[in-house]
Design a protein around this motif. Structure first.
Motif, PDB file in Angstrom:
ATOM      1  N   PHE A 150     -12.983 -57.401 -23.425  1.00 18.47           N
ATOM      2  CA  PHE A 150     -14.251 -57.976 -23.861  1.00 18.47           C
ATOM      3  C   PHE A 150     -15.395 -57.577 -22.923  1.00 18.47           C
ATOM      4  N   ASN A 163     -19.766 -58.233 -22.602  1.00 20.94           N
ATOM      5  CA  ASN A 163     -20.976 -58.896 -23.083  1.00 20.94           C
ATOM      6  C   ASN A 163     -22.020 -57.840 -23.438  1.00 20.94           C
ATOM      7  N   ASN A 203     -20.114 -60.942 -27.625  1.00 20.17           N
ATOM      8  CA  ASN A 203     -18.983 -60.250 -27.005  1.00 20.17           C
ATOM      9  C   ASN A 203     -18.407 -59.245 -27.978  1.00 20.17           C
ATOM     10  N   ASP A 261     -14.945 -56.601 -28.388  1.00 19.29           N
ATOM     11  CA  ASP A 261     -13.611 -56.290 -27.854  1.00 19.29           C
ATOM     12  C   ASP A 261     -13.446 -54.772 -27.904  1.00 19.29           C
TER      13      ASP A 261
END
Length: 300
Positions: free
Chosen positions: A220, A222, A256, A258
């Protein structure tokens, strides 16, 4: 007969006078030699005292030379020097007396010889201490040089590591491969309809994928979105802050993603708190403190 008697009397007187004169001469000679001997003794004693005073001063000077070296003397050496100086003062005081017997002079000379022996041994210890200090100083200098060299190497290594880390960080940063922006509105049924006019636009939808990067950290991340209106104004809440490219910034929206280095696409929907206006809107995306890329859309 009378003439012979007179001559014998005169002869007796002459013999007596001769004896008296000889006696006087002997006495005077004895007194002369005695006085001379006494004078020689006095001179000898005085000379001996001067010699002893000189010896004491030499010993004291030797101790003063040691102090002038400013060595870090141990407790035993300091105590020995203290006792020696006490003995020196006692000898100096004794030699200042007006008269000294030969026995006193001999005793003083013996004590001075003891002091000479002490000072010689003392100086030998000082020389040994100097050599030891010099050896320790050389070792200390060598150690300081080694430590300095190690510190310099550590500093250089830390600097190289920092540069390498920064390089790796830049190389591992996520970058946008492709990004498209569409404006849309949502019908009462919930269906999204793409629009091109500012008057009918409700939200902007940013769709993007990321350049393949084996150095990038999977997982993850940001992602921060900054939106600028056609006048160049940042459309963001004052309370929304993040840091990128070494600066404190405000963002319009954050989410977020992935990341798995699999060419996945990601979408960010952003709603303007004010009506859209005609012109070109610019968006810039950031993650992990770096710029990912930007895109634009024109609303009519």
């Amino acid at each position: 007969m009378e003439s012979e008697h007179v001559n014998k009397g005169d002869s007796s007187k002459i013999y007596f006078l001769v004896i008296v004169i000889v006696a006087l001469l002997g006495t005077n000679g004895y007194l002369f030699f005695k006085d001379r001997q006494q004078s020689e003794v006095t001179v000898t004693v005085s000379t001996e005292k001067d010699k002893l005073r000189l010896e004491v001063e030499k010993i004291e000077n030797e101790l003063d030379k040691v102090n002038a070296l400013n060595l870090d003397l141990n407790k035993n050496l300091l105590e020995e020097q203290k006792l020696a100086r006490i003995k020196i003062q006692e000898l100096k005081s004794a030699l200042e007396k007006g008269t000294l017997t030969q026995r006193e002079l001999d005793n003083a000379a013996a004590q001075i010889n003891d002091l000479k022996t002490f000072v010689k041994n003392y100086n030998d210890q000082i020389v040994s201490l100097q050599k030891e200090n010099k050896f320790l100083k050389v070792k200390q200098d060598s150690l300081e040089t080694t430590v300095k060299s190690i510190n310099e190497k550590a500093t250089n290594l830390a600097s190289e590591n920092a540069k390498l880390s920064a390089t790796v960080k830049v190389a591992s940063a996520l970058k946008i491969q492709e990004a498209t922006i569409t404006a849309f509105r949502t019908k009462s049924s919930g269906k999204k309809i793409d629009v091109t006019r500012s008057s009918s636009a409700e939200k902007l939808s940013v769709k993007f994928n990321v350049v393949a990067n084996d150095l990038a950290e999977k997982g993850f991340h940001n992602v921060y979105l900054r939106v600028f209106d056609p006048a160049g104004n940042l459309l963001a809440d004052d309370s929304n802050h993040f840091e990128a490219d070494g600066q404190d910034m405000q963002y319009s929206h954050a989410m977020n993603i992935d990341y798995n280095n699999d060419n996945s696409y990601y979408t960010i929907d952003w709603a303007n708190s004010k009506p859209f206006i005609k012109g070109i809107y610019t968006i810039i995306l950031y993650t992990d403190g770096h710029t990912m890329g930007k895109a634009q859309i024109e609303l009519k």
